[in-house]
Design a protein around this motif. Structure first.
Motif, PDB file in Angstrom:
ATOM      1  N   ARG A 122      16.456  34.227 -21.523  1.00 34.44           N
ATOM      2  CA  ARG A 122      16.779  35.003 -20.326  1.00 34.44           C
ATOM      3  C   ARG A 122      18.000  34.424 -19.609  1.00 34.44           C
ATOM      4  O   ARG A 122      18.079  33.219 -19.361  1.00 34.44           O
ATOM      5  N   ASP A 123      18.963  35.304 -19.325  1.00 35.16           N
ATOM      6  CA  ASP A 123      20.199  34.947 -18.607  1.00 35.16           C
ATOM      7  C   ASP A 123      21.105  34.004 -19.397  1.00 35.16           C
ATOM      8  O   ASP A 123      22.037  33.426 -18.822  1.00 35.16           O
ATOM      9  N   ARG A 124      20.861  33.856 -20.696  1.00 37.20           N
ATOM     10  CA  ARG A 124      21.724  32.998 -21.516  1.00 37.20           C
ATOM     11  C   ARG A 124      22.848  33.824 -22.134  1.00 37.20           C
ATOM     12  O   ARG A 124      22.612  34.876 -22.728  1.00 37.20           O
ATOM     13  N   ARG A 125      24.060  33.344 -22.008  1.00 36.87           N
ATOM     14  CA  ARG A 125      25.226  34.003 -22.589  1.00 36.87           C
ATOM     15  C   ARG A 125      25.634  33.261 -23.862  1.00 36.87           C
ATOM     16  O   ARG A 125      24.937  32.354 -24.323  1.00 36.87           O
ATOM     17  N   GLY A 126      26.771  33.629 -24.421  1.00 40.45           N
ATOM     18  CA  GLY A 126      27.235  32.983 -25.630  1.00 40.45           C
ATOM     19  C   GLY A 126      26.408  33.407 -26.832  1.00 40.45           C
ATOM     20  O   GLY A 126      25.815  34.482 -26.862  1.00 40.45           O
ATOM     21  N   THR A 127      26.371  32.556 -27.855  1.00 35.23           N
ATOM     22  CA  THR A 127      25.652  32.863 -29.093  1.00 35.23           C
ATOM     23  C   THR A 127      24.276  32.219 -29.063  1.00 35.23           C
ATOM     24  O   THR A 127      24.153  31.003 -28.887  1.00 35.23           O
ATOM     25  N   VAL A 128      23.256  33.048 -29.208  1.00 32.89           N
ATOM     26  CA  VAL A 128      21.868  32.593 -29.213  1.00 32.89           C
ATOM     27  C   VAL A 128      21.224  33.060 -30.514  1.00 32.89           C
ATOM     28  O   VAL A 128      21.398  34.218 -30.919  1.00 32.89           O
ATOM     29  N   PRO A 199      25.803  28.366 -32.653  1.00 32.26           N
ATOM     30  CA  PRO A 199      25.118  28.875 -31.462  1.00 32.26           C
ATOM     31  C   PRO A 199      25.035  27.814 -30.368  1.00 32.26           C
ATOM     32  O   PRO A 199      25.057  26.609 -30.638  1.00 32.26           O
ATOM     33  N   GLU A 200      24.930  28.290 -29.125  1.00 34.49           N
ATOM     34  CA  GLU A 200      24.663  27.374 -28.019  1.00 34.49           C
ATOM     35  C   GLU A 200      23.169  27.066 -27.916  1.00 34.49           C
ATOM     36  O   GLU A 200      22.784  26.024 -27.382  1.00 34.49           O
ATOM     37  N   LEU A 201      22.346  27.982 -28.433  1.00 33.57           N
ATOM     38  CA  LEU A 201      20.899  27.845 -28.260  1.00 33.57           C
ATOM     39  C   LEU A 201      20.165  28.356 -29.489  1.00 33.57           C
ATOM     40  O   LEU A 201      20.449  29.445 -29.990  1.00 33.57           O
TER      41      LEU A 201
END
Length: 249
Positions: A122-128, A199-201
């Motif tokens: 939730r509310d995470r941007r970038g590559t997940v 990915p960031e996450l």
């Protein structure tokens, strides 16, 4: 608003009504074992039993463990019967449910959509990247919150094998691997995926997410943040209901 969600997996078919305002089940889910062989007709009967258990008469979102083209046609079936390939799942399941409006999507994509809206993404941007570890390995790739559907990264090659044959939860159980041994395999897989997508996450989903404390601390050398799925093994049900609501609106 409530919509029904069904999650078809390699070992079980589970479903429940979903409160789309909270992203949670409104009743305890009902589960039946996935038939073997998991032919289209046999699985459709299982879906009918799950939906019928609640007497549901509205739209139904249904996940499938493989590539789903245009919300209808099955293109791959790694962990269910190969007779699913080229089957119009939307037509088959809608007919089996007595004409109820049916929406079909990839199982990991459904879990990812739910986690991005209500859970760990939730509310995470970038590559997940959400990865579901179970009978196989499912994947859902997001960039700035937008889904890239049907990625199927569990079939990347790892050590000369499909990655899911080495690093899925089923591989752990079949080979009686310790958490430490399995975590090493998962680490190799994550390192390969990280090299490809940066990915960031990573969100780790599937049933094993309930035991994240047993293996996540053992994973080292990955640059991305790694967290367990907050909706755990209900994420697919929630995401299926979300997609069905979107289709019905």
């Amino acid at each position: 608003m409530q919509i029904f969600g069904v999650d078809i997996g390699g070992s079980g078919i589970k479903g429940a009504p979903v409160d789309l305002d909270r992203g949670d089940l409104t009743e305890e889910r009902h589960k039946v074992l996935t038939p073997h062989p998991a032919t289209p007709d046999a699985v459709a009967d299982g879906v009918k039993e799950v939906v019928g258990h609640f007497g549901w008469t509205g739209p139904v979102g249904i996940t499938f463990p493989g590539v789903v083209a245009d919300g209808a046609t099955i293109r791959t079936a790694a962990n269910v019967d190969k007779a699913w390939v080229d089957t119009d799942a939307r037509a088959l399941l809608g007919d089996r449910l007595g004409g109820l409006p049916v929406t079909v999507l990839n199982d990991a994509d459904a879990a990812g959509v739910a986690e991005m809206q209500f859970g760990a993404g939730r509310d995470r941007r970038g590559t997940v990247l959400l990865l579901t570890f179970g009978t196989g390995i499912g994947s859902a790739l997001f960039t700035d919150g937008e889904l890239v559907p049907n990625t199927e990264l569990g079939h990347l090659e790892l050590g000369g094998h499909d990655a899911e044959k080495r690093a899925s939860t089923k591989a752990k159980e079949d080979n009686e691997l310790t958490w430490e041994h399995w975590a090493r395999r998962v680490t190799k897989y994550l390192a390969h995926v990280e090299m490809l997508f940066s990915p960031e996450l990573f969100i780790i989903g599937g049933g094993v997410s309930r035991k994240a404390d047993k293996f996540l601390p053992l994973i080292e050398g990955i640059k991305a943040e790694i967290v367990p799925a907050q909706l755990q093994n209900n994420a697919g049900i929630v995401g299926a209901a979300m997609r069905a609501a979107k289709t019905a609106s």
